[in-house]
Enzyme design. Sequence first.
Site, PDB file in Angstrom:
ATOM      1  N   ASP A   1      37.647  52.154  69.149  1.00 17.77           N
ATOM      2  CA  ASP A   1      38.126  50.803  68.876  1.00 17.77           C
ATOM      3  C   ASP A   1      38.707  50.233  70.167  1.00 17.77           C
ATOM      4  O   ASP A   1      39.631  50.822  70.748  1.00 17.77           O
ATOM      5  CB  ASP A   1      39.215  50.900  67.790  1.00 17.77           C
ATOM      6  CG  ASP A   1      39.569  49.548  67.207  1.00 17.77           C
ATOM      7  OD1 ASP A   1      39.671  48.581  67.986  1.00 17.77           O
ATOM      8  OD2 ASP A   1      39.761  49.463  65.989  1.00 17.77           O
TER       9      ASP A   1
ATOM     10  N   THR B   1      36.345  44.755  66.786  1.00 16.76           N
ATOM     11  CA  THR B   1      36.229  44.251  65.413  1.00 16.76           C
ATOM     12  C   THR B   1      36.542  42.760  65.355  1.00 16.76           C
ATOM     13  O   THR B   1      36.351  42.115  64.325  1.00 16.76           O
ATOM     14  CB  THR B   1      37.236  44.969  64.494  1.00 16.76           C
ATOM     15  OG1 THR B   1      38.548  44.707  64.987  1.00 16.76           O
ATOM     16  CG2 THR B   1      37.011  46.462  64.477  1.00 16.76           C
TER      17      THR B   1
ATOM     18  N   ASP C   1      43.032  36.969  66.215  1.00 15.75           N
ATOM     19  CA  ASP C   1      41.848  36.106  66.409  1.00 15.75           C
ATOM     20  C   ASP C   1      41.755  34.987  65.377  1.00 15.75           C
ATOM     21  O   ASP C   1      40.898  34.113  65.474  1.00 15.75           O
ATOM     22  CB  ASP C   1      40.559  36.942  66.409  1.00 15.75           C
ATOM     23  CG  ASP C   1      40.363  37.781  65.163  1.00 15.75           C
ATOM     24  OD1 ASP C   1      41.326  37.940  64.391  1.00 15.75           O
ATOM     25  OD2 ASP C   1      39.245  38.280  64.971  1.00 15.75           O
TER      26      ASP C   1
ATOM     27  N   HIS D   1      39.652  47.154  60.516  1.00 16.18           N
ATOM     28  CA  HIS D   1      38.991  47.936  61.567  1.00 16.18           C
ATOM     29  C   HIS D   1      38.211  49.102  60.962  1.00 16.18           C
ATOM     30  O   HIS D   1      37.101  49.408  61.399  1.00 16.18           O
ATOM     31  CB  HIS D   1      40.034  48.448  62.573  1.00 16.18           C
ATOM     32  CG  HIS D   1      40.658  47.335  63.380  1.00 16.18           C
ATOM     33  ND1 HIS D   1      40.600  47.277  64.755  1.00 16.18           N
ATOM     34  CD2 HIS D   1      41.333  46.227  62.998  1.00 16.18           C
ATOM     35  CE1 HIS D   1      41.218  46.184  65.190  1.00 16.18           C
ATOM     36  NE2 HIS D   1      41.682  45.533  64.125  1.00 16.18           N
TER      37      HIS D   1
ATOM     38  N   ALA E   1      40.689  42.626  45.549  1.00 12.16           N
ATOM     39  CA  ALA E   1      39.395  42.197  45.004  1.00 12.16           C
ATOM     40  C   ALA E   1      38.245  42.963  45.644  1.00 12.16           C
ATOM     41  O   ALA E   1      38.350  43.390  46.786  1.00 12.16           O
ATOM     42  CB  ALA E   1      39.207  40.711  45.288  1.00 12.16           C
TER      43      ALA E   1
ATOM     44  N   GLN F   1      35.843  42.105  47.509  1.00 10.64           N
ATOM     45  CA  GLN F   1      35.619  40.790  48.131  1.00 10.64           C
ATOM     46  C   GLN F   1      34.153  40.430  48.399  1.00 10.64           C
ATOM     47  O   GLN F   1      33.747  39.293  48.197  1.00 10.64           O
ATOM     48  CB  GLN F   1      36.431  40.665  49.424  1.00 10.64           C
ATOM     49  CG  GLN F   1      36.247  39.306  50.099  1.00 10.64           C
ATOM     50  CD  GLN F   1      37.325  38.996  51.092  1.00 10.64           C
ATOM     51  OE1 GLN F   1      38.490  38.932  50.745  1.00 10.64           O
ATOM     52  NE2 GLN F   1      36.938  38.790  52.333  1.00 10.64           N
TER      53      GLN F   1
ATOM     54  N   TRP G   1      38.211  38.258  60.905  1.00 12.12           N
ATOM     55  CA  TRP G   1      36.794  38.193  61.318  1.00 12.12           C
ATOM     56  C   TRP G   1      35.869  38.770  60.252  1.00 12.12           C
ATOM     57  O   TRP G   1      34.775  38.263  60.013  1.00 12.12           O
ATOM     58  CB  TRP G   1      36.597  38.869  62.671  1.00 12.12           C
ATOM     59  CG  TRP G   1      35.242  38.622  63.258  1.00 12.12           C
ATOM     60  CD1 TRP G   1      34.343  39.567  63.660  1.00 12.12           C
ATOM     61  CD2 TRP G   1      34.610  37.343  63.520  1.00 12.12           C
ATOM     62  NE1 TRP G   1      33.202  38.966  64.149  1.00 12.12           N
ATOM     63  CE2 TRP G   1      33.338  37.602  64.074  1.00 12.12           C
ATOM     64  CE3 TRP G   1      34.989  36.009  63.326  1.00 12.12           C
ATOM     65  CZ2 TRP G   1      32.449  36.583  64.442  1.00 12.12           C
ATOM     66  CZ3 TRP G   1      34.106  34.988  63.686  1.00 12.12           C
ATOM     67  CH2 TRP G   1      32.859  35.279  64.237  1.00 12.12           C
ATOM     68  N   ASN G   2      36.296  39.851  59.571  1.00 13.11           N
ATOM     69  CA  ASN G   2      35.440  40.401  58.513  1.00 13.11           C
ATOM     70  C   ASN G   2      35.269  39.389  57.390  1.00 13.11           C
ATOM     71  O   ASN G   2      34.158  39.167  56.910  1.00 13.11           O
ATOM     72  CB  ASN G   2      36.034  41.690  57.931  1.00 13.11           C
ATOM     73  CG  ASN G   2      36.036  42.814  58.943  1.00 13.11           C
ATOM     74  OD1 ASN G   2      34.991  43.245  59.410  1.00 13.11           O
ATOM     75  ND2 ASN G   2      37.217  43.268  59.317  1.00 13.11           N
ATOM     76  N   SER G   3      36.368  38.782  56.977  1.00 16.45           N
ATOM     77  CA  SER G   3      36.283  37.799  55.895  1.00 16.45           C
ATOM     78  C   SER G   3      35.380  36.641  56.304  1.00 16.45           C
ATOM     79  O   SER G   3      34.590  36.135  55.491  1.00 16.45           O
ATOM     80  CB  SER G   3      37.680  37.271  55.550  1.00 16.45           C
ATOM     81  OG  SER G   3      38.464  38.313  55.025  1.00 16.45           O
TER      82      SER G   3
HETATM   83  C1  UDX Z   1      42.598  41.699  60.933  1.00 18.41           C
HETATM   84  C2  UDX Z   1      42.125  40.534  61.821  1.00 18.41           C
HETATM   85  O1  UDX Z   1      42.510  39.307  61.388  1.00 18.41           O
HETATM   86  C3  UDX Z   1      40.654  40.605  62.011  1.00 18.41           C
HETATM   87  O2  UDX Z   1      40.116  39.466  62.581  1.00 18.41           O
HETATM   88  C4  UDX Z   1      40.411  41.795  62.819  1.00 18.41           C
HETATM   89  O3  UDX Z   1      39.100  41.877  63.222  1.00 18.41           O
HETATM   90  C5  UDX Z   1      40.814  42.978  61.972  1.00 18.41           C
HETATM   91  O4  UDX Z   1      42.193  42.877  61.619  1.00 18.41           O
HETATM   92  P1  UDX Z   1      42.379  41.638  58.185  1.00 18.41           P
HETATM   93  O5  UDX Z   1      43.620  40.905  57.925  1.00 18.41           O
HETATM   94  O6  UDX Z   1      42.233  42.969  57.611  1.00 18.41           O
HETATM   95  O7  UDX Z   1      41.956  41.789  59.693  1.00 18.41           O
HETATM   96  O8  UDX Z   1      41.199  40.664  57.716  1.00 18.41           O
HETATM   97  P2  UDX Z   1      39.652  40.828  57.752  1.00 18.41           P
HETATM   98  O9  UDX Z   1      39.116  41.106  59.102  1.00 18.41           O
HETATM   99  O10 UDX Z   1      39.127  39.634  57.094  1.00 18.41           O
HETATM  100  O11 UDX Z   1      39.377  42.123  56.877  1.00 18.41           O
HETATM  101  C6  UDX Z   1      39.805  42.271  55.570  1.00 18.41           C
HETATM  102  C7  UDX Z   1      38.802  43.122  54.813  1.00 18.41           C
HETATM  103  O12 UDX Z   1      39.373  43.507  53.590  1.00 18.41           O
HETATM  104  C8  UDX Z   1      37.530  42.383  54.501  1.00 18.41           C
HETATM  105  O13 UDX Z   1      36.424  43.222  54.718  1.00 18.41           O
HETATM  106  C9  UDX Z   1      37.649  42.035  53.020  1.00 18.41           C
HETATM  107  O14 UDX Z   1      36.436  42.023  52.327  1.00 18.41           O
HETATM  108  C10 UDX Z   1      38.515  43.152  52.517  1.00 18.41           C
HETATM  109  N1  UDX Z   1      39.310  42.714  51.355  1.00 18.41           N
HETATM  110  C11 UDX Z   1      40.382  41.904  51.507  1.00 18.41           C
HETATM  111  C12 UDX Z   1      38.937  43.148  50.103  1.00 18.41           C
HETATM  112  O15 UDX Z   1      37.949  43.875  49.952  1.00 18.41           O
HETATM  113  N2  UDX Z   1      39.684  42.755  49.042  1.00 18.41           N
HETATM  114  C13 UDX Z   1      40.770  41.969  49.147  1.00 18.41           C
HETATM  115  O16 UDX Z   1      41.398  41.652  48.122  1.00 18.41           O
HETATM  116  C14 UDX Z   1      41.141  41.532  50.434  1.00 18.41           C
END
Ligand code: UDX
Length: 482
Positions: free
Chosen positions: A127, A149, A403, A26, A362, A364, A382-384
Amino acid sequence: AEAAKIDQQASAIPHVLVFPLPVQGHITSMLKLAELLSLAGGGGIRVTFLNSDYNHKRLLQFSDAESRSQNYPGFRFETFDDGLPMDQLTKGEKVSELLGEMDSKTRPVFKNLLVQIQPPVTCVIGDGSLGFISDVSLEIGIPIIRFRTISPCFFWINFWLPEVIQAGELPIIGEEDMERLITKVPGMESFLRCRDLPGYCRAGTDDPTMIQVVKATRESSSPAYPLILNTFDDLDGPILARIRQRLPKTYTIGPAHEHLQSRLGTASSSSSLWKEEASCLTWLDAQPPGSVLYVNFGSITMMRRDQVIEFWEGLTGSKNRFLWVIRPGSVCSGEMADDVQMPEELVEGVEKGNLKVLVGWAPQEAVLGHEAVGGFLTHSGWNSTLESIVAGVPMICWPFFADQQVNSRFVSEVLKLGLDMKDVCDRRVVARMVNELMVERKEEFRRKAVEMARMAKESVEEGGSSYRNLELLIEDIKLMSS
Ligand code: UDX
């Protein structure tokens, strides 16, 4: 008189307060939005990003947080004690607890802060998962904009859950009921199965998390207030058309990270709450183009030891090249006996032959953008998902909660950008899917992914849908602030 004039000019400038749920996924997307507003607002908008003391310390420690205040006119951080313990819970199964705790502990702190902050806040971007942000803002008389988000599909499912329950499509009756199609979420009739509903729908119709989420969704769905979604029109078109029928002021400004990068003309600062390990990139430099499967399950998920071992066996068994980044502390014993040993490579990390395991965090976006990466085994946060789409990288989806279950269905069944492995944890399936994605159907998925990446990039360029939506949002903020 001169000072009074300057004061008056300053107070005529809209002052937006951006307030995220204090977890990585978020913070990342809302911070990108805050930066976008500062940048596109060109000094015509003041932006304050509200961060908890705990997360701000981490942001300062592990990323270049300060650069933002220097780079953007009118941007600043405001930190506050959100009333939660310093080692606040960030594990998936506890997010609902976090929401509850914030409602009781952070609500009053936020209220105090909002009346004190100078210059006065003219508009809050809250949020949407924290209902109290809008309650408090409206109580004080400050207009509110909600940012979600999560994916539009997930938002839309939660919006319709009361109807799904009323029509008797929930509860789910056992495993054999999982493939049944849900018909009461408009626009998703052809692909949404019980299995793809958020995890809390599996717990019956009176699950407290579900009740909480549905309530927040309905409350944050007043057509009078704008809604911001981190997506772009070409990705979510049909669902967005439905959402806009109900909520005409829906602004799609994403993918936020790509949008920011495009407007900056260079990579944006990291927003990591962990130390990014650049060694991943060095290792990738030595691998052939498109050959590496990147494995990462995000910032909140917890895995059991038996699951980790199953993936390890499947990945090594597939004979494919892979880079697996395991967040420290993200593996728990679950129901495993304590004497079940984790392979040493997964505890210490390893770099040998065609694989690298890193116990760490990482960079990412850079990893996904590296030419050696050809696939992403993801939890479908969702961010990934958006980061993978922008990078043109096909996915194998293994969702945990929220989600993620519907995102994985959407990626595989609607976008055709990968494979959905949900609810299965079996080394043979892992190996088979890795080969399907990375070898057998590689070209097919790559073509699709490249096409979607092109559309994502176009949407944030001048004249693109997300670009225009950001301009419209800024106009709306100015109007709401006057
Ligand atoms: C959770 C939900 O699954 C997501 O859909 C919601 O919108 C926010 O909360 P999360 O588990 O944090 O999210 O996953 P994601 O939304 O994919 O965000 C993770 C973030 O961390 C990404 O921006 C990713 O690039 C970053 N990340 C993750 C890194 O930079 N390095 C890592 O090793 C792992």
